[in-house]
Design an enzyme around this catalytic site. Sequence first.
Site, PDB file in Angstrom:
ATOM      1  N   ASP A 144      -0.236   6.722   1.052  1.00 51.62           N
ATOM      2  CA  ASP A 144      -0.591   6.577  -0.358  1.00 51.62           C
ATOM      3  C   ASP A 144      -0.304   5.174  -0.875  1.00 51.62           C
ATOM      4  O   ASP A 144       0.799   4.638  -0.705  1.00 51.62           O
ATOM      5  CB  ASP A 144       0.171   7.612  -1.193  1.00 51.62           C
ATOM      6  CG  ASP A 144      -0.194   9.032  -0.790  1.00 51.62           C
ATOM      7  OD1 ASP A 144      -1.397   9.321  -0.697  1.00 51.62           O
ATOM      8  OD2 ASP A 144       0.724   9.837  -0.542  1.00 51.62           O
TER       9      ASP A 144
ATOM     10  N   ASP B  15       2.307   3.793   6.116  1.00 54.82           N
ATOM     11  CA  ASP B  15       2.385   4.681   4.967  1.00 54.82           C
ATOM     12  C   ASP B  15       0.953   4.988   4.541  1.00 54.82           C
ATOM     13  O   ASP B  15       0.026   4.233   4.860  1.00 54.82           O
ATOM     14  CB  ASP B  15       3.173   4.005   3.840  1.00 54.82           C
ATOM     15  CG  ASP B  15       3.183   4.823   2.564  1.00 54.82           C
ATOM     16  OD1 ASP B  15       3.542   6.018   2.632  1.00 54.82           O
ATOM     17  OD2 ASP B  15       2.813   4.273   1.510  1.00 54.82           O
TER      18      ASP B  15
END
Length: 217
Positions: free
Chosen positions: A9, A7
Site C-alpha cells: 500500500d 511493501d
Amino acid sequence: MALAIFDLDNTLLGGDSDFLWGRYLCENGIVDEQAYRRANEHYYQQYLEGSLDIYEFLEFVFKPLASHDMQTLESWREAYLEQKIKPILLPAADALVEKHRSQGDTLLIITATNSFLTTPIAQMMGIENLIATDPEIINGRFSGRVVGQPSFQHGKVERLRQWLQSRDEVLDDSIFYSDSHNDLPLLELVDTPVAVDPDPKLQAVAQQRGWQILSLR
C-alpha cells in the site's frame, strides 16, 4: 540472487488497498456508510501517526468478512479489484518489479493488509510470494479473528523470519521498498532500505541515514 521485498500500500500501489476496500463497502451499501467511513478514516489516521492498535483495527475490518459467505465476498472482491485497485496500479512500480525479476531476484510482497484482499493483487503483479495478515477461516467462512502474527510493524520482521526459516534461506543481499515509518523495523533489518514516496517521518529518517529515496508516482 537477491531478495527483493516490497511493501504494497502506497508503495507498489498508488493508494491503500485496505482503506479502498472500506470505501467500496460504503459506496455499495454493504456497511453503514457514515459509521464505517468515520471509523475507517479514524484508523487510517492512527496508521499514519504510528499509533494504530492492529488487533482493534483487525476486529473492525474483519467484521464484514465474517458477516457474509465466501461466494458473496469473492464477487465483491472482483468488482473492488476492477474499480479500486486497477486504477492505482503504477507503471513505474511494475517496471521496478520487472527489473528485479530480470535479475533473477526472489520477489516478495509483505503487507499488513489481509490476504483475502492482497492475494489477487500480488497475482496481478506476478509476484508469487506474499506475506500478509491472515484472517481465520472455519468451515469455509471467515471467523472474524486473525491467524498468527499480523504482519505489521515488528510483526513484519517476525513473519519474514518465519518465512525465511521455512525456506531455509537467509536475509543476505536483501532490499526492502516501503513508504511508511511503520516499516522502520524491517527497513533497519535489510541490507538495502529504500524509502518510496515516503511519509514525512520516514522521509526524515531516510535523509538522516542516507537511505535511497525513490518515487514511483
